[in-house]
Design a protein around this motif. Structure first.
Motif, PDB file in Angstrom:
ATOM      1  N   GLY A  22      -2.352  49.115 -12.795  1.00  0.00           N
ATOM      2  CA  GLY A  22      -3.640  49.209 -12.112  1.00  0.00           C
ATOM      3  C   GLY A  22      -4.300  47.855 -11.941  1.00  0.00           C
ATOM      4  O   GLY A  22      -4.784  47.524 -10.851  1.00  0.00           O
TER       5      GLY A  22
ATOM      6  N   ALA B  22      -3.270  54.864 -10.313  1.00  0.00           N
ATOM      7  CA  ALA B  22      -1.969  54.472 -10.873  1.00  0.00           C
ATOM      8  C   ALA B  22      -2.010  54.888 -12.342  1.00  0.00           C
ATOM      9  O   ALA B  22      -2.231  54.068 -13.232  1.00  0.00           O
ATOM     10  CB  ALA B  22      -1.729  52.973 -10.715  1.00  0.00           C
TER      11      ALA B  22
ATOM     12  N   CYS C 227      -0.748  55.838  -6.255  1.00  0.00           N
ATOM     13  CA  CYS C 227       0.259  54.776  -6.211  1.00  0.00           C
ATOM     14  C   CYS C 227       1.207  54.953  -7.392  1.00  0.00           C
ATOM     15  O   CYS C 227       1.085  54.272  -8.419  1.00  0.00           O
ATOM     16  CB  CYS C 227      -0.416  53.414  -6.265  1.00  0.00           C
ATOM     17  SG  CYS C 227      -1.727  53.211  -5.026  1.00  0.00           S
ATOM     18  N   GLU C 228       2.122  55.910  -7.264  1.00  0.00           N
ATOM     19  CA  GLU C 228       2.991  56.291  -8.380  1.00  0.00           C
ATOM     20  C   GLU C 228       4.459  56.148  -7.999  1.00  0.00           C
ATOM     21  O   GLU C 228       4.808  56.151  -6.817  1.00  0.00           O
ATOM     22  CB  GLU C 228       2.716  57.746  -8.789  1.00  0.00           C
ATOM     23  CG  GLU C 228       1.258  58.078  -9.038  1.00  0.00           C
ATOM     24  CD  GLU C 228       0.674  57.428 -10.283  1.00  0.00           C
ATOM     25  OE1 GLU C 228       1.449  56.824 -11.057  1.00  0.00           O
ATOM     26  OE2 GLU C 228      -0.549  57.514 -10.477  1.00  0.00           O
TER      27      GLU C 228
ATOM     28  N   TRP D 239       3.861  47.798  -0.767  1.00  0.00           N
ATOM     29  CA  TRP D 239       2.958  48.952  -0.803  1.00  0.00           C
ATOM     30  C   TRP D 239       2.915  49.526   0.609  1.00  0.00           C
ATOM     31  O   TRP D 239       2.243  48.976   1.488  1.00  0.00           O
ATOM     32  CB  TRP D 239       1.565  48.516  -1.280  1.00  0.00           C
ATOM     33  CG  TRP D 239       0.582  49.626  -1.486  1.00  0.00           C
ATOM     34  CD1 TRP D 239       0.784  50.964  -1.338  1.00  0.00           C
ATOM     35  CD2 TRP D 239      -0.794  49.487  -1.891  1.00  0.00           C
ATOM     36  NE1 TRP D 239      -0.367  51.668  -1.626  1.00  0.00           N
ATOM     37  CE2 TRP D 239      -1.340  50.796  -1.978  1.00  0.00           C
ATOM     38  CE3 TRP D 239      -1.602  48.410  -2.201  1.00  0.00           C
ATOM     39  CZ2 TRP D 239      -2.666  51.034  -2.336  1.00  0.00           C
ATOM     40  CZ3 TRP D 239      -2.921  48.627  -2.564  1.00  0.00           C
ATOM     41  CH2 TRP D 239      -3.452  49.928  -2.628  1.00  0.00           C
TER      42      TRP D 239
END
Length: 388
Positions: free
Chosen positions: A12, A88, A121-122, A181
């Motif tokens: 994070g 996250a 966001c995993e 990303w």
């Protein structure tokens, strides 16, 4: 601009928080670790250091934090006025933050008609979709149409190695310089968030599977094969010529499947594989095999990094993926006693036998060619281990 980010851990802070700051956001981290919350509120900044020869240091400012366990109402208020929400926290924790997000979105509807996007966001396929499902479980039926039109849950593919670390400065994070990303633009509601480092795409699946079945598959393979060989860290494992060759062979198999499925240019995908292998041998990143290999039940899931590419390889080529089945067998042999999932796998193998354990944890049907191949690899690895 205000961003609310769930998860003040290393990923994070070192990945998402870093890019949010560089994009001009004030970021409020939401976490249950009171020590991290207090430090972020005391300092309002932290350092991100690149794990390479440059050791470049970036100072991330305009940050604060809230303990969601102690102050849930503040979390709700923050979501109600946020310009972006990200998370996250790990796939298993997503359901636990859904309640706060649902309440925050309810409050937002009372105050504003501004749309909002929530991005998980995993390291998983469909992280934001899962989070949306869990949020919508908290809603009344009559609320859902408005939520559907007002709030977006675009899926994302994220890639940055942030190793487990213990630093004197507890907020400082070491990260590799490389990152990706990608976000599914088709699921954005309203104007897309302008975040430096995000690549918006119309079809996310090729990006997700390329990353998951190259980076995550390769990383897991290095962890499980390295563990069986008595290696402590990923870089130590990758500096072993035999193990490195096995990782490269594994990624040739996943690469053959990906090129066949998505028509990637073979030369370009080979360059991608070589870049990923180079990242694993980075001497500035020390990542323990037990951290990378943790939660083997999740990693052995039917749609995850080991089983899915093996099944797709067989379906697309008609061949058994020899090295992938060896990696799967290594994961089933992973017996790290401090990992509850590893313990459960070993107990299941002992109680039900290998064939049933394979079916239970991977979804591979007992008696199938793939199951037989994994069992053969398992017995070979087990016999070799007993001879040592």
């Amino acid at each position: 601009m205000l961003a609310v980010h769930f998860g003040a851990g290393n990923i994070g802070r070192g990945f998402i928080g870093n890019l949010l700051f560089q994009s001009g956001y004030e970021t409020v981290f939401v976490d249950v670790n009171q020590e991290l919350v207090d430090l972020l509120n005391e300092k309002n900044q932290y350092a991100v250091v690149h794990a390479d020869e440059s050791q470049e240091e970036l100072i991330i400012r305009n940050v604060s934090a809230v303990n969601s366990g102690n102050d849930p109402e503040q979390v709700v208020e923050l979501i109600a006025k946020a310009d972006l929400v990200t998370a996250a926290v790990g796939p298993n924790i997503l359901p636990f933050i859904a309640g706060s997000i649902a309440e925050g979105l309810r409050k937002r509807i009372e105050k504003s008609d501004a749309p909002l996007n929530i991005i998980a966001c995993e390291n998983m396929i469909g992280g934001s979709t899962l989070l949306k499902e869990k949020v919508f479980e908290k809603l009344e039926e009559n609320e859902k149409p408005l939520f559907e039109s007002r709030f977006g849950f675009p899926d994302a593919a994220v890639d940055r190695i942030v190793p487990n670390q213990s630093n004197e400065d507890k907020l400082m994070v070491k990260v590799e310089p490389f990152y990706e990303w990608a976000v599914d633009e088709t699921k954005i509601i309203g104007k897309r968030p302008e975040v430096e480092g995000i690549t918006y795409v119309q079809d996310l699946k090729p990006y997700i599977e390329r990353k998951l079945f190259t980076v995550n598959t390769g990383h897991a393979a290095a962890a499980y094969i390295g563990y069986q060989a008595g290696m402590r860290t990923i870089d130590e494992a990758m500096n072993n010529g035999e193990i490195k060759a096995l990782i490269q062979q594994t990624l040739q198999e996943t690469g053959r499947m990906l090129v066949s499925k998505y028509a990637f240019a073979p030369d370009e995908h080979q360059q991608y594989i070589e870049k990923i292998v180079h990242r694993f041998v980075n001497p500035y990143i020390t990542d323990e095999v037990t951290r990378v290999g943790r939660s083997p039940i999740r990693k052995l899931g039917h749609a995850d990094r080991l089983i899915s590419p093996a099944i797709q390889f067989l379906e697309l080529t008609g061949d058994i993926p020899v090295t992938l089945t060896r990696v799967i067998a290594s994961a089933l042999l992973y017996d790290y006693k401090e990992d509850p999932e590893a313990v459960k796998i070993q107990e299941t193998i002992h109680e039900k036998g290998m064939e049933q354990a394979i079916e239970e944890f991977t979804g591979i049907e007992a008696g199938s060619a793939l199951s037989e191949a994994v069992m053969e690899q398992y017995e070979q690895l087990k016999s070799a281990s007993m001879r040592k």
